[in-house]
Motif scaffolding. Structure first.
Motif, short mmCIF file in Angstrom:
data_model
loop_
_atom_site.label_atom_id
_atom_site.label_comp_id
_atom_site.label_asym_id
_atom_site.label_seq_id
_atom_site.Cartn_x
_atom_site.Cartn_y
_atom_site.Cartn_z
N ARG A 44 0.92 -1.16 0.02
CA ARG A 44 -0.24 -0.01 0.03
C ARG A 44 1.11 1.15 -0.06
O ARG A 44 0.64 2.33 -0.53
N MET A 45 2.00 1.12 0.55
CA MET A 45 2.94 2.26 0.74
C MET A 45 3.92 2.21 -0.22
O MET A 45 4.81 3.48 -0.49
N GLY A 46 3.86 1.56 -1.21
CA GLY A 46 4.68 1.52 -2.44
C GLY A 46 5.95 1.37 -2.08
O GLY A 46 6.86 1.86 -2.82
N ILE A 47 6.49 0.55 -1.20
CA ILE A 47 7.77 0.35 -0.67
C ILE A 47 8.34 -0.78 -1.78
O ILE A 47 7.91 -1.88 -1.76
N ARG A 87 -0.20 -28.04 7.32
CA ARG A 87 -1.15 -28.78 6.20
C ARG A 87 -2.22 -27.96 5.42
O ARG A 87 -3.20 -28.79 4.91
N VAL A 88 -2.25 -26.47 5.75
CA VAL A 88 -3.37 -26.01 4.98
C VAL A 88 -2.88 -24.65 4.12
O VAL A 88 -3.79 -24.17 3.34
N GLY A 89 -1.44 -24.72 3.84
CA GLY A 89 -1.12 -23.57 3.21
C GLY A 89 -1.43 -23.75 1.77
O GLY A 89 -1.49 -24.87 1.06
N TYR A 90 -1.13 -22.51 1.37
CA TYR A 90 -1.25 -22.37 -0.24
C TYR A 90 -2.37 -22.84 -0.94
O TYR A 90 -2.61 -23.16 -1.93
N ALA A 91 -3.57 -23.04 -0.34
CA ALA A 91 -4.81 -23.27 -0.64
C ALA A 91 -5.45 -22.30 -1.61
O ALA A 91 -6.20 -22.72 -2.36
N VAL A 92 -4.97 -20.96 -1.41
CA VAL A 92 -5.82 -20.11 -2.16
C VAL A 92 -4.85 -19.78 -3.49
O VAL A 92 -3.66 -19.30 -3.05
N PRO A 93 -5.28 -19.66 -4.72
CA PRO A 93 -4.41 -19.44 -5.63
C PRO A 93 -4.05 -17.83 -5.81
O PRO A 93 -4.70 -17.04 -5.49
N VAL A 94 -2.64 -17.73 -6.33
CA VAL A 94 -2.24 -16.24 -6.63
C VAL A 94 -3.32 -15.45 -7.28
O VAL A 94 -3.75 -16.20 -8.20
N GLY A 95 -3.48 -14.30 -6.67
CA GLY A 95 -4.66 -13.69 -7.61
C GLY A 95 -5.87 -13.32 -6.76
O GLY A 95 -6.53 -12.52 -6.93
N GLU A 96 -6.17 -14.53 -5.86
CA GLU A 96 -7.40 -14.62 -5.28
C GLU A 96 -7.24 -14.44 -3.70
O GLU A 96 -8.14 -14.38 -2.71
N ARG A 97 -5.80 -13.97 -3.19
CA ARG A 97 -5.51 -13.88 -1.85
C ARG A 97 -6.13 -12.58 -1.30
O ARG A 97 -6.30 -11.59 -2.21
N MET A 98 -6.16 -12.45 -0.07
CA MET A 98 -6.81 -11.07 0.40
C MET A 98 -6.27 -9.95 -0.03
O MET A 98 -7.05 -8.91 -0.29
N TYR A 99 -4.86 -9.80 -0.43
CA TYR A 99 -4.52 -8.49 -0.80
C TYR A 99 -3.79 -8.26 -2.22
O TYR A 99 -2.98 -7.49 -2.59
N ASP A 100 -4.16 -9.43 -3.13
CA ASP A 100 -3.70 -9.40 -4.24
C ASP A 100 -4.08 -8.36 -5.05
O ASP A 100 -3.47 -7.78 -5.92
N GLN A 101 -5.53 -8.02 -5.13
CA GLN A 101 -5.99 -6.92 -5.93
C GLN A 101 -6.38 -5.84 -5.30
O GLN A 101 -6.01 -4.66 -5.71
N GLU A 102 -6.89 -5.64 -3.82
CA GLU A 102 -7.07 -4.55 -3.49
C GLU A 102 -6.24 -4.31 -2.06
O GLU A 102 -6.00 -5.08 -1.31
N PRO A 103 -5.82 -2.93 -1.97
CA PRO A 103 -4.80 -2.59 -0.91
C PRO A 103 -5.65 -2.78 0.37
O PRO A 103 -6.79 -2.79 0.47
N VAL A 122 9.28 6.32 -12.90
CA VAL A 122 8.96 4.80 -12.89
C VAL A 122 8.07 4.90 -11.72
O VAL A 122 8.27 4.93 -10.52
N GLU A 123 6.63 4.73 -12.08
CA GLU A 123 5.76 4.69 -11.02
C GLU A 123 4.84 3.16 -11.34
O GLU A 123 4.25 3.15 -12.31
N LEU A 124 4.97 2.24 -10.24
CA LEU A 124 4.37 0.90 -10.53
C LEU A 124 3.23 1.05 -9.62
O LEU A 124 3.00 1.54 -8.70
N PRO A 125 1.99 0.91 -10.41
CA PRO A 125 0.63 0.64 -9.88
C PRO A 125 0.75 -0.43 -8.89
O PRO A 125 1.54 -1.37 -8.98
N TYR A 126 -0.31 -0.51 -7.97
CA TYR A 126 -0.39 -1.38 -6.85
C TYR A 126 -0.20 -2.73 -7.43
O TYR A 126 0.43 -3.71 -6.90
N ILE A 131 3.46 -4.14 -7.63
CA ILE A 131 4.45 -4.30 -6.65
C ILE A 131 4.11 -5.66 -5.92
O ILE A 131 3.24 -5.59 -5.18
N LYS A 132 4.87 -6.61 -6.12
CA LYS A 132 4.63 -8.00 -5.25
C LYS A 132 5.65 -8.43 -4.92
O LYS A 132 6.87 -8.16 -5.66
N TYR A 133 5.75 -8.92 -3.65
CA TYR A 133 7.37 -9.63 -3.15
C TYR A 133 7.31 -11.07 -3.52
O TYR A 133 8.06 -11.89 -2.98
N ASP A 134 6.16 -11.78 -4.28
CA ASP A 134 6.34 -13.37 -4.30
C ASP A 134 5.82 -13.48 -5.71
O ASP A 134 6.19 -12.71 -6.65
#
Ligand code: SF4
Ligand code: FES
Lengths: 246, 190
Positions: A116-119, A209-225, B180-184, B187-190
């Motif tokens: 969210r902070m763009g780090i 034994r429950v890890g990685y169940a949710v695919p990348v793209g559908e996890r909590m913060y994948d789309q929305e900050p 260089v401005e990356l949209p949300y 920026i991913k660490y995985d």
């Protein structure tokens, strides 16, 4: 009798109730204040300082500071954003956070705040501390490499589960999470259904034994900050909806 | 290059890339920009890079892409060379930005790592019990360092690997002098 408290966040009028902290009133009004150790419904802790705001000009933690009539709170300012960003960066270098294989990646609040902070990289040198992993329990693992000492598990195990499985020992850089037993996690009365296991903001307390169940793209913060849910809070007090662009 | 007074041929900006202590996954992600690589080679020339297999720098470059951190003295050498020969250095991927998987050894003493790898490991067959030392083998560093702890880095593209879209967004911005401005979503660490 007045059960409304009117105060201001970044110039916008917010209505809260007596006994609320700044963060509680802000959440209800649809204003997101970044936070890590805060967890709704349990004792306020005030240790991570990510929620630092200026209240009548003085820095304080929004998760512990009660609201008062006419209080002037600064939240989303350049200076405060910078403080918070440096705290998040310090947390990254002070532990061993390997997001690329962490089960919590995508659902991690520390990572989500950094996004969210763009780090893109922390400005501080990595410390690579030696931290212990405890995988003794049949269903749960503690990976202290990722623990940010937020005490959520400590509070929830003590006050919600009624077990006090977790606690801290030592101080400063030596401070670490430990368990309430002679030796390891398996020697405590922790059960896999304990609520304490559901509140860790990072991947330090994991169920096996429950890890990685949710695919990348559908996890909590994948789309929305992180914080988007609060910001889209449609029950926001009417005054908060009158926000004008500065 | 002006011949016969026919004006100058504008030299294309040069881009160099390298893989230090990385797995080449980030380079795979560069190739993952798919057909956009054709647009890319229209506007740039690759200099030293595993993509064209040039082993030495031909000229000064506009952009250098660094995959991987530094785990041995050769990595440091190459990275410093890139710093000299590239105007803008970009850390690409988690290994360059934070050490990545190779940095898992950073909490274990180096001697212990070498013993496990060459002597004590359950699948090791090494009757002499010797740990390889040779002047042709680059000396290991005590720890794995992210690139910015060795030289100045101008931009960071985290991710394991960063997506092709993130690489494309950053490269096209850099080559057209845009910020260089990356949209949300990039920026991913995985
Ligand atoms: S294990 Fe998780 S919940 Fe407990 S103190 Fe560490 S980071 Fe917080
Ligand atoms: S959320 Fe307020 S101090 Fe941690």
């Amino acid at each position: 009798m007045n059960d409304e408290i009117i105060f201001f966040i970044d110039g916008v009028q917010v209505t809260g109730r007596p006994g609320q902290t700044i963060i509680e009133a802000a959440d209800e009004a649809g204003v997101y204040i970044p936070r890590l150790c805060h967890y709704p419904g349990i004792e306020a802790w005030g240790s991570c300082r990510v929620c630092t705001v200026a209240a009548n000009g003085r820095p304080c933690s929004a998760c512990t500071q009660p609201i008062t009539t006419g209080l002037v709170v600064e939240n989303d300012t350049e200076t405060l954003r910078e403080y918070r960003k440096s705290i998040i960066e310090m947390l990254f270098v002070e532990g061993n956070h390997f997001c690329m294989f962490c089960e919590k990646s995508g659902d991690c609040e520390l990572q989500a705040l950094a996004y969210r902070m763009g780090i893109t990289a922390p400005r501080y040198p990595y410390l690579w501390p030696e931290r212990e992993v405890d995988a003794s329990h049949p269903d749960v693992i503690i990976d202290r490499n990722r623990c940010i000492l937020c005490a959520r598990c400590v509070r929830v195990s003590r006050d919600v589960d009624g077990k006090a499985v977790f606690q801290f020992v030592e101080r400063g850089p030596e401070k670490k999470l430990t368990v309430n037993a002679e030796a390891r996690l398996k020697d405590t009365d922790l059960d896999v259904t304990d609520e304490a296991l559901d509140v860790c903001p990072v991947g330090a307390l994991l169920k096996k034994r429950v890890g990685y169940a949710v695919p990348v793209g559908e996890r909590m913060y994948d789309q929305e900050p992180i914080g988007s849910d609060i910001e889209s809070n449609t029950d926001a007090a009417p005054a908060a909806a009158t926000e004008v662009e500065a | 290059m002006s011949e016969n007074g026919k004006g100058t041929v504008a030299a294309k900006p040069r881009v160099a890339t390298t893989s230090l202590a990385g797995c080449f996954g980030c380079h795979m992600s560069i190739l993952d920009i798919d057909e956009r690589i054709l647009d890319l080679v229209e506007i740039i020339d690759f200099d030293k890079s595993p993509i064209n297999d040039f082993k030495v720098f031909q000229e000064q470059c506009v952009v250098g892409l660094i995959e991987g951190g530094c785990c041995n003295e050769e990595n440091v050498h190459v990275l410093r060379d890139f710093r000299k020969k590239c105007d803008i250095l970009v850390s690409v991927g988690d290994c360059a930005t934070m050490g990545g998987i190779p940095a898992l050894r950073n909490t274990i003493p180096l001697e212990e790592c070498l013993r496990e790898a060459y002597v004590d490991g359950p699948t090791v067959h090494n009757p002499s019990g010797e740990i390889p030392v040779d002047e042709d083998i680059p000396l290991l560093l005590n720890k794995v360092f992210p690139a910015h702890e060795v030289v100045k880095i101008d931009y960071y593209l985290p991710g394991c690997p960063p997506s092709a879209d993130a690489l494309w967004a950053a490269l096209s911005a850099l080559l057209s002098d845009e910020p260089v401005e990356l949209p949300y979503s990039l920026i991913k660490y995985d």
